[in-house]
Design a protein around this motif. Structure first.
Motif, PDB file in Angstrom:
ATOM      1  N   ILE A 323       0.750  -1.224  -0.015  1.00  0.00           N
ATOM      2  CA  ILE A 323      -0.161  -0.005   0.074  1.00  0.00           C
ATOM      3  C   ILE A 323       0.862   1.213  -0.093  1.00  0.00           C
ATOM      4  O   ILE A 323       1.869   1.320   0.722  1.00  0.00           O
ATOM      5  N   SER A 324       0.561   2.247  -1.043  1.00  0.00           N
ATOM      6  CA  SER A 324       1.432   3.457  -1.018  1.00  0.00           C
ATOM      7  C   SER A 324       0.374   4.658  -1.153  1.00  0.00           C
ATOM      8  O   SER A 324      -0.508   4.512  -1.522  1.00  0.00           O
ATOM      9  N   PHE A 325       0.953   5.557  -0.033  1.00  0.00           N
ATOM     10  CA  PHE A 325       0.222   6.775   0.002  1.00  0.00           C
ATOM     11  C   PHE A 325       1.019   8.105   0.292  1.00  0.00           C
ATOM     12  O   PHE A 325       1.962   7.943   0.559  1.00  0.00           O
ATOM     13  N   TRP A 326       0.333   9.085  -0.065  1.00  0.00           N
ATOM     14  CA  TRP A 326       0.796  10.558   0.140  1.00  0.00           C
ATOM     15  C   TRP A 326       0.280  10.843   1.727  1.00  0.00           C
ATOM     16  O   TRP A 326      -0.908  10.692   1.907  1.00  0.00           O
ATOM     17  N   LEU A 327       1.120  11.541   2.598  1.00  0.00           N
ATOM     18  CA  LEU A 327       0.872  11.976   3.980  1.00  0.00           C
ATOM     19  C   LEU A 327      -0.083  13.133   3.576  1.00  0.00           C
ATOM     20  O   LEU A 327       0.442  14.007   2.717  1.00  0.00           O
ATOM     21  N   PRO A 328      -0.826  13.458   4.668  1.00  0.00           N
ATOM     22  CA  PRO A 328      -1.425  14.766   4.574  1.00  0.00           C
ATOM     23  C   PRO A 328      -0.510  15.946   4.840  1.00  0.00           C
ATOM     24  O   PRO A 328       0.763  15.583   5.220  1.00  0.00           O
ATOM     25  N   GLY A 329      -0.821  17.151   4.612  1.00  0.00           N
ATOM     26  CA  GLY A 329       0.233  18.348   4.881  1.00  0.00           C
ATOM     27  C   GLY A 329       0.812  18.299   6.032  1.00  0.00           C
ATOM     28  O   GLY A 329       2.009  18.689   6.312  1.00  0.00           O
ATOM     29  N   ARG A 393      -8.662  -3.543   0.532  1.00  0.00           N
ATOM     30  CA  ARG A 393      -9.053  -2.391  -0.076  1.00  0.00           C
ATOM     31  C   ARG A 393      -9.669  -1.464   1.062  1.00  0.00           C
ATOM     32  O   ARG A 393     -10.038  -0.384   1.259  1.00  0.00           O
ATOM     33  N   LEU A 394     -10.348  -2.480   2.146  1.00  0.00           N
ATOM     34  CA  LEU A 394     -10.928  -1.845   3.233  1.00  0.00           C
ATOM     35  C   LEU A 394      -9.900  -1.088   4.103  1.00  0.00           C
ATOM     36  O   LEU A 394     -10.011  -0.057   4.615  1.00  0.00           O
ATOM     37  N   VAL A 395      -8.486  -1.701   3.906  1.00  0.00           N
ATOM     38  CA  VAL A 395      -7.632  -0.889   4.544  1.00  0.00           C
ATOM     39  C   VAL A 395      -7.265   0.431   3.771  1.00  0.00           C
ATOM     40  O   VAL A 395      -7.121   1.485   4.668  1.00  0.00           O
ATOM     41  N   GLU A 396      -7.001   0.575   2.525  1.00  0.00           N
ATOM     42  CA  GLU A 396      -6.992   1.843   1.957  1.00  0.00           C
ATOM     43  C   GLU A 396      -7.797   2.642   2.156  1.00  0.00           C
ATOM     44  O   GLU A 396      -7.876   3.741   2.297  1.00  0.00           O
ATOM     45  N   GLU A 397      -9.410   2.373   2.288  1.00  0.00           N
ATOM     46  CA  GLU A 397     -10.388   3.143   2.395  1.00  0.00           C
ATOM     47  C   GLU A 397     -10.428   3.864   3.708  1.00  0.00           C
ATOM     48  O   GLU A 397     -10.622   4.898   3.951  1.00  0.00           O
ATOM     49  N   ALA A 398     -10.083   2.951   4.631  1.00  0.00           N
ATOM     50  CA  ALA A 398      -9.910   3.167   6.336  1.00  0.00           C
ATOM     51  C   ALA A 398      -8.806   4.396   6.146  1.00  0.00           C
ATOM     52  O   ALA A 398      -8.949   5.268   6.807  1.00  0.00           O
ATOM     53  N   ALA A 399      -7.756   4.186   5.694  1.00  0.00           N
ATOM     54  CA  ALA A 399      -6.456   4.991   5.665  1.00  0.00           C
ATOM     55  C   ALA A 399      -6.692   6.398   4.908  1.00  0.00           C
ATOM     56  O   ALA A 399      -6.685   7.299   5.615  1.00  0.00           O
ATOM     57  N   GLU A 400      -7.348   6.222   4.048  1.00  0.00           N
ATOM     58  CA  GLU A 400      -7.898   7.741   3.255  1.00  0.00           C
ATOM     59  C   GLU A 400      -8.819   8.336   4.205  1.00  0.00           C
ATOM     60  O   GLU A 400      -8.783   9.716   4.377  1.00  0.00           O
ATOM     61  N   ARG A 401      -9.795   7.688   4.832  1.00  0.00           N
ATOM     62  CA  ARG A 401     -10.796   8.374   5.777  1.00  0.00           C
ATOM     63  C   ARG A 401     -10.066   8.867   7.014  1.00  0.00           C
ATOM     64  O   ARG A 401     -10.460   9.961   7.499  1.00  0.00           O
ATOM     65  N   SER A 402      -9.503   7.890   7.872  1.00  0.00           N
ATOM     66  CA  SER A 402      -9.222   8.350   9.277  1.00  0.00           C
ATOM     67  C   SER A 402      -7.708   8.936   9.250  1.00  0.00           C
ATOM     68  O   SER A 402      -7.348   9.730  10.083  1.00  0.00           O
ATOM     69  N   LEU A 403      -6.875   8.439   8.375  1.00  0.00           N
ATOM     70  CA  LEU A 403      -5.467   9.097   8.362  1.00  0.00           C
ATOM     71  C   LEU A 403      -5.328  10.244   7.483  1.00  0.00           C
ATOM     72  O   LEU A 403      -4.266  11.037   7.311  1.00  0.00           O
ATOM     73  N   GLU A 404      -6.389  10.569   6.592  1.00  0.00           N
ATOM     74  CA  GLU A 404      -6.390  11.628   5.577  1.00  0.00           C
ATOM     75  C   GLU A 404      -5.201  11.581   4.663  1.00  0.00           C
ATOM     76  O   GLU A 404      -4.692  12.607   4.364  1.00  0.00           O
ATOM     77  N   VAL A 405      -4.901  10.345   4.145  1.00  0.00           N
ATOM     78  CA  VAL A 405      -3.450  10.086   3.487  1.00  0.00           C
ATOM     79  C   VAL A 405      -4.289   9.800   2.004  1.00  0.00           C
ATOM     80  O   VAL A 405      -5.503   9.938   1.804  1.00  0.00           O
ATOM     81  N   LYS A 406      -3.482   9.997   0.729  1.00  0.00           N
ATOM     82  CA  LYS A 406      -3.924   9.727  -0.488  1.00  0.00           C
ATOM     83  C   LYS A 406      -3.420   8.806  -0.885  1.00  0.00           C
ATOM     84  O   LYS A 406      -2.117   8.723  -1.153  1.00  0.00           O
ATOM     85  N   ILE A 407      -4.057   7.633  -1.398  1.00  0.00           N
ATOM     86  CA  ILE A 407      -3.408   6.288  -1.946  1.00  0.00           C
ATOM     87  C   ILE A 407      -2.897   6.738  -3.263  1.00  0.00           C
ATOM     88  O   ILE A 407      -3.661   7.351  -4.071  1.00  0.00           O
ATOM     89  N   ARG A 408      -1.683   6.187  -3.663  1.00  0.00           N
ATOM     90  CA  ARG A 408      -1.034   6.574  -4.934  1.00  0.00           C
ATOM     91  C   ARG A 408      -1.457   5.661  -5.783  1.00  0.00           C
ATOM     92  O   ARG A 408      -1.446   4.232  -5.417  1.00  0.00           O
TER      93      ARG A 408
END
Ligand code: PHE
Length: 408
Positions: A323-329, A393-408
């Motif tokens: 899983i890869s994502f951008w961190l929030p600001g 996919r649930l992990v990706e969705e939860a990460a976007e929702r609660s950690l405010e990251v953006k999946i790459r």
């Protein structure tokens, strides 16, 4: 309003900026694996208790040590840190390392949190078995809830030097001296040496009782805020030195805080899972939470000293997914443990390990990236790729929702 409170066992805790405990973690409270019949942690508890009961008796022939195995896991910051002289800015207090209910309460990070109250109540010799909670990495030897045994032994001067009654008049426990590598300023060199010897010989005997007389052990110097001198005991296992426990001579100030001025003593803390994994050949820490009779029945023995060697029921294949994502600001507020907790919450025990495999800064986008490899592996069956994809996919969705990251 109710939405700003957490309710646990009929008590409510005000949510504040420190709150980071998850419902998943709260659900472990009261599970008490160490008290569950024929559970390996319970067997180990009985063996350790027996060792202390048989080796240490008072002058009426009764066991010297009292055992506490059901103390409530929610403690104050004072119990977990202040009473143990943990400095205000010590990393172990960080939100990224502990499960806080709020700024005042947390799930205990070690059994040492109960030393003060038990010493204050007048006890000199006791053991504490307890579940402890720490935010940490995810792999086969880490789990956010594990179990410890703590031991404490305190001596008055005549108890310390009882083997040499003639010397009692001339050997002191306390002095106004200097702190050295081997003693505290308030202790005499003689007293510190006798306590250190008592501590080391007790623990070496315990390890030999559990692992046999040929167990290869060594002492390593260590640091804990509430003991000095401090040590770790290591044991050779599969050709490698494994750390088994931390211990030391209690800082006099911790005793003074508990209302005791005239005693000197030692304390130790042992992680039970680590010990049980070596003793019973248990390859993965998640197995302790298994309710599969194929696991538990192997520990259903009538003699607690039976040399059980766990036999894996079978081995199911690992399924790695990245899983890869951008961190929030506000990237500096992000800790790896935030992600690990989320994985625990969403995917639960089908996750065997999570490893950080890549991180970088994108100067044009001005964003930080993280890539983690999640290894999915069920303990009791083979996972299909479809099942893995679904959880992932649930992990990706939860990460976007609660950690405010953006999946790459
Ligand atoms: N509480 C310490 C830990 O969890 C272990 C310890 C206990 C060290 C008692 C010294 C004395 O790491």
């Amino acid at each position: 309003s109710n939405s700003n409170q957490i309710f646990i066992n009929g008590k409510s805790y005000e949510v504040d900026s420190w709150t980071n405990v998850t419902p998943k973690i709260i659900s472990y409270i009261g599970k008490n694996l160490h008290l569950q019949k024929s559970h390996p942690l319970s067997l180990l508890r009985e063996r350790i208790t027996n060792f202390f009961y048989f080796h240490y008796k008072n002058n009426r022939g009764n066991p010297l040590f009292s055992v506490y195995d059901n103390l409530y896991p929610i403690v104050t910051v004072e119990q977990n840190f202040d009473n143990l002289l943990v400095p205000e800015d010590h990393v172990s207090r960080n939100k990224s390392d502990c499960y806080y209910l709020n700024s005042k309460y947390l799930l205990r990070g070690h059994s040492s949190a109960h030393e003060n109250e038990l010493i204050q109540s007048g006890l000199d010799n006791f053991l504490i078995f307890s579940d402890v909670y720490r935010r940490d990495q995810i792999d086969s030897s880490h789990y956010p809830v594990f179990h410890q045994v703590e031991g404490v032994r305190l001596f008055l001067r005549h108890e310390l030097f009882s083997l040499n009654p003639d010397a009692e008049g001339s050997i002191d426990v306390f002095e106004k001296g200097v702190r050295t590598e081997t003693k505290q300023e308030v202790h005499t060199y003689d007293a510190a040496r006798v306590v250190e010897y008592s501590l080391k010989s007790s623990l070496t005997a315990l390890v030999r009782h559990l692992f046999g007389q040929n167990a290869e052990v060594r002492w390593v110097d260590a640091y804990f805020p509430f003991t000095h001198p401090s040590f770790e005991l290591e044991m050779k296992f599969n050709g490698e030195w494994m750390e088994l426990l931390g211990c030391g001579v209690l800082e006099h100030q911790t005793l003074v805080k508990a209302g005791v001025e005239d005693k000197i003593g030692w304390a130790f803390g042992i992680g039970l899972e680590r010990l049980a994994m070596i003793l019973y050949n248990i390859p993965d820490i998640r197995l302790f939470w298994s309710t599969d009779p194929g696991f538990l029945n192997q520990f259903n023995v009538s003699d607690i000293n039976t040399n059980v060697k766990y036999k894996p029921i079978s081995i199911y294949p690992p399924c790695p997914n990245d899983i890869s994502f951008w961190l929030p600001g506000n990237a500096d507020e992000f800790s790896d443990n935030d992600f690990y907790d989320l994985v625990r919450t969403v995917a639960g025990d089908v996750v065997e390990q999570v490893n950080l495999v890549d991180k970088f800064y994108h100067p044009k986008k001005k964003l930080y990236s993280r890539t983690y490899r999640i290894v999915y592996r069920h303990m009791e069956k083979t996972l299909t790729q479809e099942e893995v994809n679904k959880v992932h996919r649930l992990v990706e969705e939860a990460a976007e929702r609660s950690l405010e990251v953006k999946i790459r």
